[in-house]
Design a protein around this motif. Sequence first.
Motif, PDB file in Angstrom:
ATOM      1  N   ILE A 142      77.647  19.280   4.893  1.00 55.53           N
ATOM      2  CA  ILE A 142      78.069  18.459   6.032  1.00 55.53           C
ATOM      3  C   ILE A 142      77.973  19.261   7.327  1.00 55.53           C
ATOM      4  N   LEU A 143      78.477  20.481   7.310  1.00 56.38           N
ATOM      5  CA  LEU A 143      78.429  21.322   8.512  1.00 56.38           C
ATOM      6  C   LEU A 143      76.990  21.622   8.908  1.00 56.38           C
ATOM      7  N   THR A 144      76.151  21.913   7.921  1.00 54.25           N
ATOM      8  CA  THR A 144      74.743  22.193   8.193  1.00 54.25           C
ATOM      9  C   THR A 144      74.062  20.971   8.796  1.00 54.25           C
TER      10      THR A 144
ATOM     11  N   ASP B 205      79.301  31.161   9.045  1.00 54.74           N
ATOM     12  CA  ASP B 205      78.908  32.067   7.977  1.00 54.74           C
ATOM     13  C   ASP B 205      79.813  31.767   6.781  1.00 54.74           C
ATOM     14  N   GLU B 206      79.519  32.354   5.669  1.00 55.46           N
ATOM     15  CA  GLU B 206      80.254  32.029   4.448  1.00 55.46           C
ATOM     16  C   GLU B 206      81.745  32.362   4.555  1.00 55.46           C
ATOM     17  N   GLU B 207      82.072  33.440   5.262  1.00 55.97           N
ATOM     18  CA  GLU B 207      83.479  33.811   5.427  1.00 55.97           C
ATOM     19  C   GLU B 207      84.220  32.751   6.248  1.00 55.97           C
ATOM     20  N   GLU B 208      83.586  32.283   7.332  1.00 55.01           N
ATOM     21  CA  GLU B 208      84.201  31.236   8.148  1.00 55.01           C
ATOM     22  C   GLU B 208      84.391  29.955   7.339  1.00 55.01           C
ATOM     23  N   LEU B 209      83.376  29.594   6.562  1.00 51.00           N
ATOM     24  CA  LEU B 209      83.467  28.403   5.730  1.00 51.00           C
ATOM     25  C   LEU B 209      84.640  28.521   4.763  1.00 51.00           C
ATOM     26  N   ASP B 210      84.776  29.673   4.142  1.00 51.07           N
ATOM     27  CA  ASP B 210      85.859  29.900   3.190  1.00 51.07           C
ATOM     28  C   ASP B 210      87.223  29.740   3.867  1.00 51.07           C
TER      29      ASP B 210
END
Length: 103
Positions: A41-43, A50-55
Amino acid sequence: PDRRQQMEDPTDPTVTIMRMIFNRHDADGSGEIEMHEVRDILTENGVPFDEEELDVVFHRFDLDKSGTLDFEEFTEMMIKLGLAPPKEPGKESASRAKIDEGA
């Protein structure tokens, strides 16, 4: 009405659009979306992360700590990230009211 009922308000265009987005990405039809579905969805919306922010974002809105987001959690996340569609003038969405109250 309670909070869940407000989130299902068919007259609220934000809720209606969020439901369509949620259902499109709930690939397995479980009524919950997983982190990889939030990533999609974000993409699709051109949101850099980045993956850390997503987490961090995912776990912040996973209020029941289930490892998934239900519709209410998803909608609150989208509103807070500024990705929810505009509301009708003068009509407050249920989750926006709760976020503004600090819930």
